[in-house]
Design an enzyme around this catalytic site. Sequence first.
Site, PDB file in Angstrom:
ATOM      1  N   ASP A  67      16.052-101.473 -37.101  1.00 41.55           N
ATOM      2  CA  ASP A  67      16.305 -99.301 -37.309  1.00 41.55           C
ATOM      3  C   ASP A  67      18.000 -98.934 -38.403  1.00 41.55           C
ATOM      4  O   ASP A  67      18.591-100.015 -38.139  1.00 41.55           O
ATOM      5  CB  ASP A  67      16.376 -98.718 -36.077  1.00 41.55           C
ATOM      6  CG  ASP A  67      17.180 -99.263 -34.629  1.00 41.55           C
ATOM      7  OD1 ASP A  67      18.174-100.338 -34.800  1.00 41.55           O
ATOM      8  OD2 ASP A  67      16.882 -99.100 -33.522  1.00 41.55           O
ATOM      9  N   ASN A 136      16.728 -93.871 -22.225  1.00 40.32           N
ATOM     10  CA  ASN A 136      15.552 -93.542 -21.959  1.00 40.32           C
ATOM     11  C   ASN A 136      14.306 -94.487 -22.106  1.00 40.32           C
ATOM     12  O   ASN A 136      13.063 -93.412 -22.517  1.00 40.32           O
ATOM     13  CB  ASN A 136      15.560 -91.919 -23.172  1.00 40.32           C
ATOM     14  CG  ASN A 136      15.336 -92.622 -24.715  1.00 40.32           C
ATOM     15  OD1 ASN A 136      15.349 -93.440 -24.636  1.00 40.32           O
ATOM     16  ND2 ASN A 136      15.439 -91.765 -25.277  1.00 40.32           N
ATOM     17  N   HIS A 138      13.458 -95.654 -25.051  1.00 39.53           N
ATOM     18  CA  HIS A 138      12.850 -96.154 -26.242  1.00 39.53           C
ATOM     19  C   HIS A 138      13.315 -98.002 -26.321  1.00 39.53           C
ATOM     20  O   HIS A 138      14.432 -98.273 -25.664  1.00 39.53           O
ATOM     21  CB  HIS A 138      14.157 -95.276 -27.521  1.00 39.53           C
ATOM     22  CG  HIS A 138      15.953 -95.860 -27.635  1.00 39.53           C
ATOM     23  ND1 HIS A 138      16.205 -95.071 -27.714  1.00 39.53           N
ATOM     24  CD2 HIS A 138      16.207 -96.963 -27.702  1.00 39.53           C
ATOM     25  CE1 HIS A 138      17.786 -95.599 -28.111  1.00 39.53           C
ATOM     26  NE2 HIS A 138      17.557 -96.471 -27.699  1.00 39.53           N
ATOM     27  N   GLU A 143      12.092 -93.059 -29.549  1.00 37.74           N
ATOM     28  CA  GLU A 143      11.498 -92.135 -28.215  1.00 37.74           C
ATOM     29  C   GLU A 143      10.407 -91.596 -27.766  1.00 37.74           C
ATOM     30  O   GLU A 143       9.608 -91.758 -28.589  1.00 37.74           O
ATOM     31  CB  GLU A 143      12.872 -91.136 -29.037  1.00 37.74           C
ATOM     32  CG  GLU A 143      13.961 -91.219 -30.053  1.00 37.74           C
ATOM     33  CD  GLU A 143      14.921 -91.444 -29.208  1.00 37.74           C
ATOM     34  OE1 GLU A 143      14.524 -92.596 -28.565  1.00 37.74           O
ATOM     35  OE2 GLU A 143      16.074 -91.029 -29.652  1.00 37.74           O
TER      36      GLU A 143
END
Length: 241
Positions: A67, A136, A138, A143
Amino acid sequence: MNILTYTSNEELSAYAADFILDLVRAKPDAVLGLATGETPIGVYEQLVDRHRKSQVSFRQVKVFNLDEYAGLSPGHEQSYQTYMRKHLFSGIDLPSEHAYIPCGIADDLSAAARDYDRLLEEAGPLDLQLLGIGHNGHIGFNEPGEELYAETHVVKLTDETRAANSRYFELLEEVPEYAVTMGLGPIMRARQVLLIVRGENKAAVLKKALYGPVTTQCPASLLQLHPRLTVLLDEGAAKEL
Ligand code: F6R
């Protein structure tokens, strides 16, 4: 799934570095999927060190990063281009034209993302995907939400992710709101996945990812479906398993 727990980051990182080096030794033109963030820094340090001491060359290796922040130029201090140059690329003999990172500054980010997928496709399945996990759940910047995507795409970062990553920026407002991330396709098609998780603050999400329901609300839970998943943990991250 193979889960290994280590008492120190040094040991964990050494194992991961050897894992990668063994792969490159066996397949000099290996295609590696790489991650950024705090977790793999020790791995890259050890990889650079081992590369210097061994005969293993990265000249034929190709790497694809997961990313990049949207809007940060490759030279920006907090871009993942800068991170990779600093922690890995400057210390190994990987040709710069073999280092692929999603483009965060193209006029048309979606078109650039499609180009990235084409390059990934041409390179063949990743021999290894190195992953960390967000608080979270990811992986990459995929996400939690209603949907996950197979292809590289532009993503709006959650408040939680921006808050977690704000430690690298002076102000929360400076953390980009969007990023470009590889989708779940190349990750799930990788021949092997190496997931590294450190710290007690990741223990709960790790338990959810490895033993909870497979759900888009916890993208890392999809890794339960991967046929060759190795998970490297420290004792903190392993606390709830
Ligand atoms: C970064 C990435 C992210 C991180 C995750 C954990 O390329 O893909 O999914 O792996 O946010 O980050 P750290 O290691 O900083 O806790």
